[in-house]
Motif scaffolding. Sequence first.
Motif, PDB file in Angstrom:
ATOM      1  N   GLU A 181      -3.748  -2.758  -7.584  1.00  0.00           N
ATOM      2  CA  GLU A 181      -4.940  -2.639  -8.423  1.00  0.00           C
ATOM      3  C   GLU A 181      -5.125  -1.205  -8.913  1.00  0.00           C
ATOM      4  O   GLU A 181      -5.491  -0.958 -10.070  1.00  0.00           O
ATOM      5  CB  GLU A 181      -6.176  -3.090  -7.657  1.00  0.00           C
ATOM      6  CG  GLU A 181      -7.446  -3.081  -8.493  1.00  0.00           C
ATOM      7  CD  GLU A 181      -8.644  -3.603  -7.736  1.00  0.00           C
ATOM      8  OE1 GLU A 181      -9.762  -3.485  -8.253  1.00  0.00           O
ATOM      9  OE2 GLU A 181      -8.461  -4.133  -6.615  1.00  0.00           O
ATOM     10  N   PHE A 182      -4.849  -0.245  -8.030  1.00  0.00           N
ATOM     11  CA  PHE A 182      -4.952   1.170  -8.404  1.00  0.00           C
ATOM     12  C   PHE A 182      -3.978   1.504  -9.517  1.00  0.00           C
ATOM     13  O   PHE A 182      -4.314   2.179 -10.492  1.00  0.00           O
ATOM     14  CB  PHE A 182      -4.685   2.041  -7.175  1.00  0.00           C
ATOM     15  CG  PHE A 182      -4.666   3.514  -7.460  1.00  0.00           C
ATOM     16  CD1 PHE A 182      -5.842   4.238  -7.549  1.00  0.00           C
ATOM     17  CD2 PHE A 182      -3.465   4.182  -7.653  1.00  0.00           C
ATOM     18  CE1 PHE A 182      -5.826   5.599  -7.818  1.00  0.00           C
ATOM     19  CE2 PHE A 182      -3.429   5.543  -7.914  1.00  0.00           C
ATOM     20  CZ  PHE A 182      -4.628   6.252  -7.993  1.00  0.00           C
ATOM     21  N   LEU A 183      -2.736   0.992  -9.391  1.00  0.00           N
ATOM     22  CA  LEU A 183      -1.722   1.264 -10.412  1.00  0.00           C
ATOM     23  C   LEU A 183      -2.048   0.556 -11.721  1.00  0.00           C
ATOM     24  O   LEU A 183      -1.765   1.065 -12.803  1.00  0.00           O
ATOM     25  CB  LEU A 183      -0.347   0.835  -9.905  1.00  0.00           C
ATOM     26  CG  LEU A 183       0.220   1.654  -8.737  1.00  0.00           C
ATOM     27  CD1 LEU A 183       1.603   1.151  -8.370  1.00  0.00           C
ATOM     28  CD2 LEU A 183       0.267   3.125  -9.071  1.00  0.00           C
ATOM     29  N   ASN A 184      -2.665  -0.637 -11.632  1.00  0.00           N
ATOM     30  CA  ASN A 184      -3.074  -1.339 -12.848  1.00  0.00           C
ATOM     31  C   ASN A 184      -4.074  -0.497 -13.632  1.00  0.00           C
ATOM     32  O   ASN A 184      -4.011  -0.404 -14.864  1.00  0.00           O
ATOM     33  CB  ASN A 184      -3.706  -2.681 -12.497  1.00  0.00           C
ATOM     34  CG  ASN A 184      -2.694  -3.670 -11.950  1.00  0.00           C
ATOM     35  OD1 ASN A 184      -1.491  -3.428 -12.016  1.00  0.00           O
ATOM     36  ND2 ASN A 184      -3.170  -4.767 -11.401  1.00  0.00           N
ATOM     37  N   ASN A 185      -5.013   0.111 -12.915  1.00  0.00           N
ATOM     38  CA  ASN A 185      -5.996   0.967 -13.575  1.00  0.00           C
ATOM     39  C   ASN A 185      -5.344   2.223 -14.145  1.00  0.00           C
ATOM     40  O   ASN A 185      -5.774   2.755 -15.167  1.00  0.00           O
ATOM     41  CB  ASN A 185      -7.104   1.351 -12.598  1.00  0.00           C
ATOM     42  CG  ASN A 185      -7.933   0.167 -12.159  1.00  0.00           C
ATOM     43  OD1 ASN A 185      -8.066  -0.809 -12.899  1.00  0.00           O
ATOM     44  ND2 ASN A 185      -8.472   0.226 -10.951  1.00  0.00           N
ATOM     45  N   PHE A 238       5.288  -6.431 -15.356  1.00  0.00           N
ATOM     46  CA  PHE A 238       6.676  -6.446 -14.905  1.00  0.00           C
ATOM     47  C   PHE A 238       6.833  -5.657 -13.611  1.00  0.00           C
ATOM     48  O   PHE A 238       7.467  -6.116 -12.660  1.00  0.00           O
ATOM     49  CB  PHE A 238       7.569  -5.861 -15.998  1.00  0.00           C
ATOM     50  CG  PHE A 238       9.029  -5.817 -15.626  1.00  0.00           C
ATOM     51  CD1 PHE A 238       9.799  -6.960 -15.657  1.00  0.00           C
ATOM     52  CD2 PHE A 238       9.628  -4.630 -15.226  1.00  0.00           C
ATOM     53  CE1 PHE A 238      11.136  -6.921 -15.315  1.00  0.00           C
ATOM     54  CE2 PHE A 238      10.960  -4.591 -14.888  1.00  0.00           C
ATOM     55  CZ  PHE A 238      11.718  -5.736 -14.928  1.00  0.00           C
ATOM     56  N   CYS A 239       6.219  -4.463 -13.562  1.00  0.00           N
ATOM     57  CA  CYS A 239       6.316  -3.615 -12.362  1.00  0.00           C
ATOM     58  C   CYS A 239       5.682  -4.310 -11.158  1.00  0.00           C
ATOM     59  O   CYS A 239       6.197  -4.223 -10.036  1.00  0.00           O
ATOM     60  CB  CYS A 239       5.656  -2.264 -12.609  1.00  0.00           C
ATOM     61  SG  CYS A 239       6.534  -1.217 -13.790  1.00  0.00           S
ATOM     62  N   ASN A 240       4.561  -4.993 -11.375  1.00  0.00           N
ATOM     63  CA  ASN A 240       3.913  -5.712 -10.278  1.00  0.00           C
ATOM     64  C   ASN A 240       4.792  -6.835  -9.753  1.00  0.00           C
ATOM     65  O   ASN A 240       4.851  -7.095  -8.548  1.00  0.00           O
ATOM     66  CB  ASN A 240       2.573  -6.283 -10.740  1.00  0.00           C
ATOM     67  CG  ASN A 240       1.500  -5.223 -10.900  1.00  0.00           C
ATOM     68  OD1 ASN A 240       1.669  -4.091 -10.444  1.00  0.00           O
ATOM     69  ND2 ASN A 240       0.414  -5.571 -11.560  1.00  0.00           N
ATOM     70  N   GLU A 246       0.829  -1.204   0.000  1.00  0.00           N
ATOM     71  CA  GLU A 246       0.000   0.000   0.000  1.00  0.00           C
ATOM     72  C   GLU A 246       0.870   1.263   0.000  1.00  0.00           C
ATOM     73  O   GLU A 246       1.896   1.328   0.656  1.00  0.00           O
ATOM     74  CB  GLU A 246      -0.924   0.033   1.229  1.00  0.00           C
ATOM     75  CG  GLU A 246      -2.000  -1.021   1.235  1.00  0.00           C
ATOM     76  CD  GLU A 246      -1.509  -2.328   1.816  1.00  0.00           C
ATOM     77  OE1 GLU A 246      -0.343  -2.373   2.274  1.00  0.00           O
ATOM     78  OE2 GLU A 246      -2.271  -3.311   1.806  1.00  0.00           O
ATOM     79  N   TRP A 247       0.409   2.263  -0.736  1.00  0.00           N
ATOM     80  CA  TRP A 247       1.102   3.541  -0.762  1.00  0.00           C
ATOM     81  C   TRP A 247       0.860   4.292   0.542  1.00  0.00           C
ATOM     82  O   TRP A 247      -0.276   4.427   0.987  1.00  0.00           O
ATOM     83  CB  TRP A 247       0.614   4.390  -1.934  1.00  0.00           C
ATOM     84  CG  TRP A 247       1.123   3.929  -3.253  1.00  0.00           C
ATOM     85  CD1 TRP A 247       0.749   2.812  -3.938  1.00  0.00           C
ATOM     86  CD2 TRP A 247       2.118   4.576  -4.056  1.00  0.00           C
ATOM     87  NE1 TRP A 247       1.437   2.707  -5.111  1.00  0.00           N
ATOM     88  CE2 TRP A 247       2.285   3.780  -5.224  1.00  0.00           C
ATOM     89  CE3 TRP A 247       2.863   5.731  -3.911  1.00  0.00           C
ATOM     90  CZ2 TRP A 247       3.181   4.119  -6.229  1.00  0.00           C
ATOM     91  CZ3 TRP A 247       3.752   6.076  -4.919  1.00  0.00           C
ATOM     92  CH2 TRP A 247       3.909   5.265  -6.056  1.00  0.00           C
ATOM     93  N   LEU A 248       1.955   4.773   1.135  1.00  0.00           N
ATOM     94  CA  LEU A 248       1.870   5.530   2.377  1.00  0.00           C
ATOM     95  C   LEU A 248       2.174   7.013   2.146  1.00  0.00           C
ATOM     96  O   LEU A 248       1.694   7.871   2.880  1.00  0.00           O
ATOM     97  CB  LEU A 248       2.859   4.975   3.400  1.00  0.00           C
ATOM     98  CG  LEU A 248       2.713   3.485   3.740  1.00  0.00           C
ATOM     99  CD1 LEU A 248       3.857   3.038   4.632  1.00  0.00           C
ATOM    100  CD2 LEU A 248       1.367   3.220   4.406  1.00  0.00           C
TER     101      LEU A 248
END
Length: 231
Positions: free
Chosen positions: A59-63, A73-75, A32-34
């Motif tokens: 999931e947020f970054l995927n969207n 790759f990033c995931n 999670e982003w803090l």
Amino acid sequence: MQNKFISSVILPYFSMYQKQDIEIGIRSVSGEWLFASDKLIQQFPKPVTHQEIIGAGDEFLNNLFGNNEVTLFCNKINELLCNSLFPLDTLIDNVRSDGSISFSTTIPLFDNDNRYVARRFLTRPVDRLVINEGVLKRYRARFNRRGVFLNKIFPISLTHKEEIVLGLLLLGYSQKQIAGVLMCSRSAVAKFIAEDLCACFEMSGSSSKLLVEKLISLGYDHWIPERLIFN
């Protein structure tokens, strides 16, 4: 306890970077982003607010980036980072809003009891003019054909400095350009290549071209260090 340390120590410290001209972010060990500085958020391909990203995960970054090979790759890199206690330097293409390559340095953050609670990453653009476009095309072709390639472990053990120089050579950097990155002389880089890297791969001399050719033949142009995968 970990959440208290993050809220009372880590976040107050990094809040000083919120408005500064620096691309810096914090993610928890679970992803999670803090924290994300304004400069970092500006590099995302779509407009987002600080409130939208805090607490978000993959999931947020995927969207945000789309479901494509780069996102996959990033995931996978993020998944490995969640289980790694080592710093990591990465170069990723096609993720920055300005079209340049993103260079990121990630380090783990620990609480007072030496528990791994979060990781800090600092990114900056890499000028495409100093990157060999042919090398990037080869990277993309291999990636698109084979998918994410993480499980090939190479027998030669390299130090952190050797990995950095090796990676820059494979990206088409000259010895002079590597010297600029490491803030040393070109002769020092040539000596390091000859006495360290070439010796590792049982080669004589200090020819960057011949070394890169051998590295490519061994598959080193698409690799992740062994210590990242197993630690």
